[in-house]
Design a protein around this motif. Sequence first.
Motif, PDB file in Angstrom:
ATOM      1  N   PHE A   1     -15.020 -52.708   1.019  1.00  0.00           N
ATOM      2  CA  PHE A   1     -15.645 -51.609   1.186  1.00  0.00           C
ATOM      3  C   PHE A   1     -15.149 -50.529   0.081  1.00  0.00           C
ATOM      4  O   PHE A   1     -14.235 -50.207  -0.071  1.00  0.00           O
ATOM      5  CB  PHE A   1     -15.441 -50.962   2.391  1.00  0.00           C
ATOM      6  CG  PHE A   1     -15.944 -49.549   2.775  1.00  0.00           C
ATOM      7  CD1 PHE A   1     -17.318 -49.069   1.934  1.00  0.00           C
ATOM      8  CD2 PHE A   1     -15.664 -48.818   3.839  1.00  0.00           C
ATOM      9  CE1 PHE A   1     -17.990 -47.704   2.349  1.00  0.00           C
ATOM     10  CE2 PHE A   1     -16.083 -47.745   4.309  1.00  0.00           C
ATOM     11  CZ  PHE A   1     -17.172 -47.084   3.377  1.00  0.00           C
ATOM     12  N   GLU A   2     -16.122 -50.161  -0.884  1.00  0.00           N
ATOM     13  CA  GLU A   2     -15.569 -49.218  -2.014  1.00  0.00           C
ATOM     14  C   GLU A   2     -16.340 -47.662  -1.508  1.00  0.00           C
ATOM     15  O   GLU A   2     -17.118 -47.620  -1.276  1.00  0.00           O
ATOM     16  CB  GLU A   2     -16.085 -49.703  -3.285  1.00  0.00           C
ATOM     17  CG  GLU A   2     -15.482 -48.663  -4.483  1.00  0.00           C
ATOM     18  CD  GLU A   2     -15.544 -48.793  -5.725  1.00  0.00           C
ATOM     19  OE1 GLU A   2     -15.041 -48.634  -6.660  1.00  0.00           O
ATOM     20  OE2 GLU A   2     -16.942 -48.906  -5.794  1.00  0.00           O
ATOM     21  N   VAL A   3     -15.247 -46.755  -1.526  1.00  0.00           N
ATOM     22  CA  VAL A   3     -15.816 -45.429  -1.274  1.00  0.00           C
ATOM     23  C   VAL A   3     -15.832 -44.539  -2.813  1.00  0.00           C
ATOM     24  O   VAL A   3     -14.587 -44.344  -3.450  1.00  0.00           O
ATOM     25  CB  VAL A   3     -14.599 -44.626  -0.501  1.00  0.00           C
ATOM     26  CG1 VAL A   3     -15.187 -43.062  -0.402  1.00  0.00           C
ATOM     27  CG2 VAL A   3     -14.777 -45.270   0.769  1.00  0.00           C
TER      28      VAL A   3
ATOM     29  N   THR B   1     -20.477 -50.532  -1.621  1.00  0.00           N
ATOM     30  CA  THR B   1     -19.722 -49.389  -2.189  1.00  0.00           C
ATOM     31  C   THR B   1     -20.763 -48.320  -2.155  1.00  0.00           C
ATOM     32  O   THR B   1     -21.880 -48.427  -2.053  1.00  0.00           O
ATOM     33  CB  THR B   1     -19.669 -49.707  -3.618  1.00  0.00           C
ATOM     34  OG1 THR B   1     -19.146 -48.395  -4.378  1.00  0.00           O
ATOM     35  CG2 THR B   1     -20.896 -50.136  -4.536  1.00  0.00           C
ATOM     36  N   ALA B   2     -20.189 -47.261  -1.790  1.00  0.00           N
ATOM     37  CA  ALA B   2     -21.044 -45.988  -1.279  1.00  0.00           C
ATOM     38  C   ALA B   2     -20.877 -44.992  -2.292  1.00  0.00           C
ATOM     39  O   ALA B   2     -19.500 -44.488  -2.788  1.00  0.00           O
ATOM     40  CB  ALA B   2     -20.601 -45.483   0.101  1.00  0.00           C
ATOM     41  N   GLU B   3     -21.612 -44.272  -2.787  1.00  0.00           N
ATOM     42  CA  GLU B   3     -21.503 -43.126  -3.601  1.00  0.00           C
ATOM     43  C   GLU B   3     -22.447 -41.954  -3.393  1.00  0.00           C
ATOM     44  O   GLU B   3     -23.534 -41.944  -2.992  1.00  0.00           O
ATOM     45  CB  GLU B   3     -22.132 -43.448  -5.055  1.00  0.00           C
ATOM     46  CG  GLU B   3     -22.258 -42.439  -6.248  1.00  0.00           C
ATOM     47  CD  GLU B   3     -20.740 -41.671  -6.332  1.00  0.00           C
ATOM     48  OE1 GLU B   3     -20.126 -42.257  -6.595  1.00  0.00           O
ATOM     49  OE2 GLU B   3     -21.176 -40.390  -6.328  1.00  0.00           O
ATOM     50  N   TYR B   4     -21.588 -40.718  -3.293  1.00  0.00           N
ATOM     51  CA  TYR B   4     -22.130 -39.564  -2.769  1.00  0.00           C
ATOM     52  C   TYR B   4     -23.429 -39.083  -3.693  1.00  0.00           C
ATOM     53  O   TYR B   4     -24.375 -38.320  -3.115  1.00  0.00           O
ATOM     54  CB  TYR B   4     -21.145 -38.345  -2.615  1.00  0.00           C
ATOM     55  CG  TYR B   4     -21.455 -37.369  -1.874  1.00  0.00           C
ATOM     56  CD1 TYR B   4     -21.126 -37.190  -0.655  1.00  0.00           C
ATOM     57  CD2 TYR B   4     -21.927 -36.181  -2.575  1.00  0.00           C
ATOM     58  CE1 TYR B   4     -21.507 -35.886   0.228  1.00  0.00           C
ATOM     59  CE2 TYR B   4     -22.063 -34.966  -1.893  1.00  0.00           C
ATOM     60  CZ  TYR B   4     -21.922 -34.848  -0.588  1.00  0.00           C
ATOM     61  OH  TYR B   4     -22.105 -33.687   0.118  1.00  0.00           O
TER      62      TYR B   4
ATOM     63  N   ALA C   1     -19.857 -41.648   2.214  1.00  0.00           N
ATOM     64  CA  ALA C   1     -19.185 -43.182   2.568  1.00  0.00           C
ATOM     65  C   ALA C   1     -18.969 -43.074   4.084  1.00  0.00           C
ATOM     66  O   ALA C   1     -18.902 -44.309   4.614  1.00  0.00           O
ATOM     67  CB  ALA C   1     -17.957 -43.410   1.583  1.00  0.00           C
ATOM     68  N   ARG C   2     -18.602 -41.895   4.888  1.00  0.00           N
ATOM     69  CA  ARG C   2     -18.398 -41.793   6.193  1.00  0.00           C
ATOM     70  C   ARG C   2     -19.567 -42.558   6.903  1.00  0.00           C
ATOM     71  O   ARG C   2     -19.205 -43.004   8.219  1.00  0.00           O
ATOM     72  CB  ARG C   2     -18.117 -40.395   6.750  1.00  0.00           C
ATOM     73  CG  ARG C   2     -16.723 -39.762   5.788  1.00  0.00           C
ATOM     74  CD  ARG C   2     -16.768 -38.375   6.368  1.00  0.00           C
ATOM     75  NE  ARG C   2     -15.689 -37.583   5.783  1.00  0.00           N
ATOM     76  CZ  ARG C   2     -15.705 -37.017   4.609  1.00  0.00           C
ATOM     77  NH1 ARG C   2     -16.804 -37.229   3.737  1.00  0.00           N
ATOM     78  NH2 ARG C   2     -14.896 -36.397   3.958  1.00  0.00           N
ATOM     79  N   GLU C   3     -20.547 -42.523   6.437  1.00  0.00           N
ATOM     80  CA  GLU C   3     -21.733 -42.861   7.154  1.00  0.00           C
ATOM     81  C   GLU C   3     -22.335 -44.260   6.789  1.00  0.00           C
ATOM     82  O   GLU C   3     -23.236 -44.615   7.128  1.00  0.00           O
ATOM     83  CB  GLU C   3     -23.003 -41.767   6.871  1.00  0.00           C
ATOM     84  CG  GLU C   3     -22.510 -40.435   6.894  1.00  0.00           C
ATOM     85  CD  GLU C   3     -22.352 -40.097   8.534  1.00  0.00           C
ATOM     86  OE1 GLU C   3     -23.070 -41.018   9.286  1.00  0.00           O
ATOM     87  OE2 GLU C   3     -21.445 -39.164   8.772  1.00  0.00           O
TER      88      GLU C   3
END
Length: 211
Positions: A84-86, A108-111, A137-139
Motif C-alpha cells: 500500500f503506497e500513500v 497506491t492512493a493520491e490526494y 489514503a485513509r479511505e
Amino acid sequence: MDDSAYAQARRELVADLQRRLDVDPAVFSAIEAVPRHAFAPDSQRARAYADRPLPIGHDQTISAPHMVAIMTDLLDLERGDRVFEVGTGCGYHAAVLAEIVGPGNVFTAEYVPELAEIAGERLDRHGYVVTVHAGDAREAFREEAPFAAASVTCAPSAGVPEPIVDRVEVGGRVVAPVDEESGGQRLVRLTVRDDGIEREDHGSVRFVPMR
Ligand code: SAH
C-alpha cells in the motif's frame, strides 16, 4: 537525450547509489529498470538521473533516488507481497515497488486527482499493473487489506494515521516520515506485532505534509 542516453545516465546513477548505500540488490535492479525520466514532468526530464528530489507540480515533489532506495529496502519486500503506497505523486516509486513485488500487487492512493490521473496513465504506458486510487489514503483500499507493507511518502503531523497502520498485517511494516515536535521529521519503520507496534528510527528526512 534519447532513450539510450537516459539508460546510460540511469546506470551511472545506480552505480553511484551502489557505492553509497547498503541495500538489497533487488532494490538497485528495480531502480535500474524504471525510467524515472518518463515519470518526471517534461521540464524536469534532463535532471531525472541526478540524485535529487524533483518538483512534479501542485506543490509536490518526488524523493531523491537514494531516499526511494532506502525506503524500499526498509519495506523488506518479496515478490508476491502486496504493498500500500500513500502518495502516488508521479507514480515513480510505485513503479519501483512493482518491479519488486510484481504485477497487481501495488495499491497506491493520491490526494490530488490530477496527479493520480497522470500517474495512472504513465504506469499503464510503461506496463506497470498498479491500482491507483484518487483521494485520501485513509479511505483507500480497505477491501484490499491486509498488506505486507505500507510506504508513506508524505508526512503525517500526528503519527501515522490508524487507518493506514490497520491495513498492514501482523509482521508487516510501515515506512513513513513523521513530524517531530521540534519541527523536523524522522523516517521511521513501524513493525506490526501481536501485542503492539515496534518503532525504529532511520534518521532525519524532509517530505511534503500529508493532507
Ligand atoms: N511516491 C511519489 C512521491 C509523492 S510526494 C512519487 O514517486 O512520485 C507525496 C504525495 O502525497 C503528493 O503527491 C501528495 O499529494 C500526496 N498526499 C498528501 N496527502 C495525502 C493523503 N492524505 N492521501 C493520499 N495522498 C496524499
